[in-house]
Design an enzyme around this catalytic site. Sequence first.
Site, PDB file in Angstrom:
ATOM      1  N   GLU A  66      -1.266   7.591  -0.195  1.00 48.70           N
ATOM      2  CA  GLU A  66      -2.271   8.110  -1.148  1.00 48.70           C
ATOM      3  C   GLU A  66      -1.704   9.201  -2.043  1.00 48.70           C
ATOM      4  O   GLU A  66      -2.095   9.329  -3.201  1.00 48.70           O
ATOM      5  CB  GLU A  66      -3.406   8.765  -0.375  1.00 48.70           C
ATOM      6  CG  GLU A  66      -4.408   7.831   0.193  1.00 48.70           C
ATOM      7  CD  GLU A  66      -5.161   8.557   1.294  1.00 48.70           C
ATOM      8  OE1 GLU A  66      -4.707   8.499   2.455  1.00 48.70           O
ATOM      9  OE2 GLU A  66      -6.189   9.192   0.973  1.00 48.70           O
ATOM     10  N   LYS A  72       0.842  -1.202   0.000  1.00 53.63           N
ATOM     11  CA  LYS A  72       0.000   0.000   0.000  1.00 53.63           C
ATOM     12  C   LYS A  72       0.877   1.252   0.000  1.00 53.63           C
ATOM     13  O   LYS A  72       1.465   1.616   1.017  1.00 53.63           O
ATOM     14  CB  LYS A  72      -0.906   0.039   1.241  1.00 53.63           C
ATOM     15  CG  LYS A  72      -2.000   1.072   1.065  1.00 53.63           C
ATOM     16  CD  LYS A  72      -2.561   1.634   2.336  1.00 53.63           C
ATOM     17  CE  LYS A  72      -1.864   2.839   2.851  1.00 53.63           C
ATOM     18  NZ  LYS A  72      -1.828   4.008   1.953  1.00 53.63           N
ATOM     19  N   GLU A  80       9.267  15.918  15.457  1.00 53.03           N
ATOM     20  CA  GLU A  80       9.743  15.794  14.084  1.00 53.03           C
ATOM     21  C   GLU A  80       9.059  16.863  13.233  1.00 53.03           C
ATOM     22  O   GLU A  80       7.837  16.870  13.107  1.00 53.03           O
ATOM     23  CB  GLU A  80       9.368  14.399  13.579  1.00 53.03           C
ATOM     24  CG  GLU A  80       9.979  14.068  12.263  1.00 53.03           C
ATOM     25  CD  GLU A  80       9.617  12.667  11.792  1.00 53.03           C
ATOM     26  OE1 GLU A  80       8.444  12.257  11.954  1.00 53.03           O
ATOM     27  OE2 GLU A  80      10.499  11.973  11.260  1.00 53.03           O
ATOM     28  N   GLU A  84       9.232   1.167  11.084  1.00 50.53           N
ATOM     29  CA  GLU A  84      10.260   2.180  10.800  1.00 50.53           C
ATOM     30  C   GLU A  84       9.568   3.529  10.934  1.00 50.53           C
ATOM     31  O   GLU A  84       8.795   3.904  10.049  1.00 50.53           O
ATOM     32  CB  GLU A  84      10.808   2.005   9.376  1.00 50.53           C
ATOM     33  CG  GLU A  84      11.514   0.694   9.138  1.00 50.53           C
ATOM     34  CD  GLU A  84      12.855   0.619   9.856  1.00 50.53           C
ATOM     35  OE1 GLU A  84      13.352   1.664  10.324  1.00 50.53           O
ATOM     36  OE2 GLU A  84      13.391  -0.491   9.958  1.00 50.53           O
ATOM     37  N   GLY A 102       2.328   4.345  13.590  1.00 46.83           N
ATOM     38  CA  GLY A 102       3.025   3.121  14.012  1.00 46.83           C
ATOM     39  C   GLY A 102       2.404   2.510  15.264  1.00 46.83           C
ATOM     40  O   GLY A 102       2.253   1.292  15.382  1.00 46.83           O
ATOM     41  N   CYS A 144      13.182  10.865   7.397  1.00 45.43           N
ATOM     42  CA  CYS A 144      13.177  10.381   8.777  1.00 45.43           C
ATOM     43  C   CYS A 144      14.558  10.475   9.411  1.00 45.43           C
ATOM     44  O   CYS A 144      14.684  10.541  10.624  1.00 45.43           O
ATOM     45  CB  CYS A 144      12.678   8.938   8.817  1.00 45.43           C
ATOM     46  SG  CYS A 144      13.590   7.895   7.683  1.00 45.43           S
TER      47      CYS A 144
HETATM   48  P1  NAD Z   1       1.997   8.301   7.925  1.00 46.12           P
HETATM   49  O1  NAD Z   1       2.255   7.550   9.180  1.00 46.12           O
HETATM   50  O2  NAD Z   1       0.943   9.343   7.934  1.00 46.12           O
HETATM   51  O3  NAD Z   1       1.623   7.302   6.742  1.00 46.12           O
HETATM   52  C1  NAD Z   1       2.434   6.209   6.405  1.00 46.12           C
HETATM   53  C2  NAD Z   1       1.582   5.174   5.675  1.00 46.12           C
HETATM   54  O4  NAD Z   1       0.619   4.650   6.594  1.00 46.12           O
HETATM   55  C3  NAD Z   1       0.793   5.734   4.493  1.00 46.12           C
HETATM   56  O5  NAD Z   1       0.745   4.768   3.455  1.00 46.12           O
HETATM   57  C4  NAD Z   1      -0.596   5.946   5.081  1.00 46.12           C
HETATM   58  O6  NAD Z   1      -1.628   5.889   4.124  1.00 46.12           O
HETATM   59  C5  NAD Z   1      -0.679   4.754   6.039  1.00 46.12           C
HETATM   60  N1  NAD Z   1      -1.647   4.932   7.138  1.00 46.12           N
HETATM   61  C6  NAD Z   1      -2.111   6.089   7.653  1.00 46.12           C
HETATM   62  N2  NAD Z   1      -3.009   5.827   8.638  1.00 46.12           N
HETATM   63  C7  NAD Z   1      -3.102   4.492   8.731  1.00 46.12           C
HETATM   64  C8  NAD Z   1      -3.844   3.603   9.579  1.00 46.12           C
HETATM   65  N3  NAD Z   1      -4.675   4.072  10.512  1.00 46.12           N
HETATM   66  N4  NAD Z   1      -3.670   2.287   9.426  1.00 46.12           N
HETATM   67  C9  NAD Z   1      -2.805   1.802   8.500  1.00 46.12           C
HETATM   68  N5  NAD Z   1      -2.105   2.581   7.664  1.00 46.12           N
HETATM   69  C10 NAD Z   1      -2.239   3.905   7.790  1.00 46.12           C
HETATM   70  O7  NAD Z   1       3.402   8.888   7.483  1.00 46.12           O
HETATM   71  P2  NAD Z   1       3.712   9.831   6.262  1.00 46.12           P
HETATM   72  O8  NAD Z   1       3.238  11.196   6.605  1.00 46.12           O
HETATM   73  O9  NAD Z   1       3.291   9.185   4.983  1.00 46.12           O
HETATM   74  O10 NAD Z   1       5.330   9.775   6.289  1.00 46.12           O
HETATM   75  C11 NAD Z   1       6.067  10.566   7.132  1.00 46.12           C
HETATM   76  C12 NAD Z   1       6.516   9.797   8.359  1.00 46.12           C
HETATM   77  O11 NAD Z   1       7.206   8.607   7.977  1.00 46.12           O
HETATM   78  C13 NAD Z   1       7.503  10.572   9.199  1.00 46.12           C
HETATM   79  O12 NAD Z   1       7.166  10.435  10.547  1.00 46.12           O
HETATM   80  C14 NAD Z   1       8.829   9.902   8.902  1.00 46.12           C
HETATM   81  O13 NAD Z   1       9.798  10.023   9.909  1.00 46.12           O
HETATM   82  C15 NAD Z   1       8.417   8.490   8.717  1.00 46.12           C
HETATM   83  N6  NAD Z   1       9.437   7.781   7.963  1.00 46.12           N
HETATM   84  C16 NAD Z   1      10.210   6.851   8.612  1.00 46.12           C
HETATM   85  C17 NAD Z   1      11.221   6.192   7.920  1.00 46.12           C
HETATM   86  C18 NAD Z   1      12.081   5.165   8.593  1.00 46.12           C
HETATM   87  O14 NAD Z   1      12.698   4.377   7.885  1.00 46.12           O
HETATM   88  N7  NAD Z   1      12.163   5.135   9.899  1.00 46.12           N
HETATM   89  C19 NAD Z   1      11.411   6.455   6.568  1.00 46.12           C
HETATM   90  C20 NAD Z   1      10.601   7.392   5.942  1.00 46.12           C
HETATM   91  C21 NAD Z   1       9.595   8.034   6.650  1.00 46.12           C
END
Ligand code: NAD
Length: 450
Positions: A156, A153, A352, A228, A211, A262
């Site tokens: 979006e 997935k 962050e 992650e 997460g 991140c």
């Molecule tokens: P997000 O947590 O909003 O979304 C991540 C993914 O989860 C998306 O595909 C989203 O559609 C999905 N998602 C959202 N709500 C959900 C739910 N309730 N159940 C299941 N899936 C759901 O994060 P983002 O805004 O897309 O990305 C930014 C974040 O990602 C930052 O916090 C960044 O630090 C982190 N990040 C971490 C790493 C790492 O390797 N540690 C790498 C890149 C980004």
Amino acid sequence: MTLTVVNPATEEPIAELPRAGEDETNEAVARARAAFSAWRDLAPHDRSRLLWTLAELVEEHAEELAQIESQNVGKPIAGARGEVAMVAQVFHFYAGAVDKHGGETIPVAGGVAATFREALGVVGLIVPWNFPLNIASWKLGPALACGNTVVLKPAELTPLSALRLAELVLEAGIPEGVLNVVAGPGSVVGRRLIEHPDVAKIGFTGSTDVGREVMRGAAGQIKRVTLELGGKSANVIFEDADLERAAAAAPYAVFDNAGQDCCARSRILVQRSVLDRFVELLVAATGSVVVGDPADEATEMGPLISAQHRETVASFLNGEPLFRGPVPEGPGYWFPCTLVEATNEDRVAREEVFGPVAAVIPFADEAEAIAIANDTPYGLSGSIWTRDGARALRVARALETGVISVNSNSSVRVQTPFGGFKQSGFGRELGMEALKGYSEVKTVFISTDP
Ligand code: NAD
């Protein structure tokens, strides 16, 4: 219901897609489940060969994929090319890893004990928008190498590169159903993957808040998870460092990908004795970051991903910053490179930002540097700049973080484990380590009694 995909540098729509929901997710899981046993049982050499072909196809289509990623995320094209090159390397690496991820034999009484690394089944991979294809490949490579089938997935906002990759997967000869991409909202598609009884594991990259939800949701079925999550990494500059080099590199450790990284070293910890000199160098280096059209080869920083995200980033600033860079006029979700003075208690140093904002925080000595660097719920990455080798190792061991670099700001290599301590998550991506997260250890005892 459709998904409108926008170019953040122009605010123009670039694609209109059907928005997947629960039914499409269930169908994708069913396809992945149907494909599982044949994929798992394929001879290792054949699975390896198919992943190798996929890597070659990614290389062949590198420019096309880089353009998609640049337009969909607003990434400078030069950076997008580097990311796609890494995607190919990842598939090459895991093609080679298929038949090197074995078990062991263990001396026991009365027979022989051996361990096997068994595939998990269908895995659900949920990825964010900041490095869409890269992060998807870090999960897909080991998941497929271990014999799992996948429902991926994408975020979006950035589904385009994953959808194109799914076509290349079929072109490589990987059977239908092994990779299924479902583009839809996290709250629907992501949630269904977490709850679905036929999904054995969730590999998640995203925010720490989501997460937490993933972990909570997975608890019902004791589903495996790799998380992650976010970061608030420290870039620690000691007085004996090569200050010119450290200052020249520091902006790119925060402003790369417009700070939507991140691993962004968004807390720049500087020893007080060299603070003035370092800040002078840092401001000059930040002023030379080239911000503008992502399609331009010379551009180093593009826009943020969305208008809403720009508002969030702006909310971290109050008062006059140390430095604020220029941004292009006209459409696009632009935000300037920004340096602020802060203490580690300020919101800009605790949360962050995920935008091009760096906090400069002074420290007195090594002990205080370690205390400040560790005073955060996160623990993903970081850097130490010093010419004293013993100090470099001492501080590297003392920092509560999964990845650390000395006299460098790099965090990610195909061959080495990557992941977080504390609320940056658990489990590791990349390297041979990642294979552990996509397989289950089975112990078999064979009696040798006559
Ligand atoms: P997000 O947590 O909003 O979304 C991540 C993914 O989860 C998306 O595909 C989203 O559609 C999905 N998602 C959202 N709500 C959900 C739910 N309730 N159940 C299941 N899936 C759901 O994060 P983002 O805004 O897309 O990305 C930014 C974040 O990602 C930052 O916090 C960044 O630090 C982190 N990040 C971490 C790493 C790492 O390797 N540690 C790498 C890149 C980004």
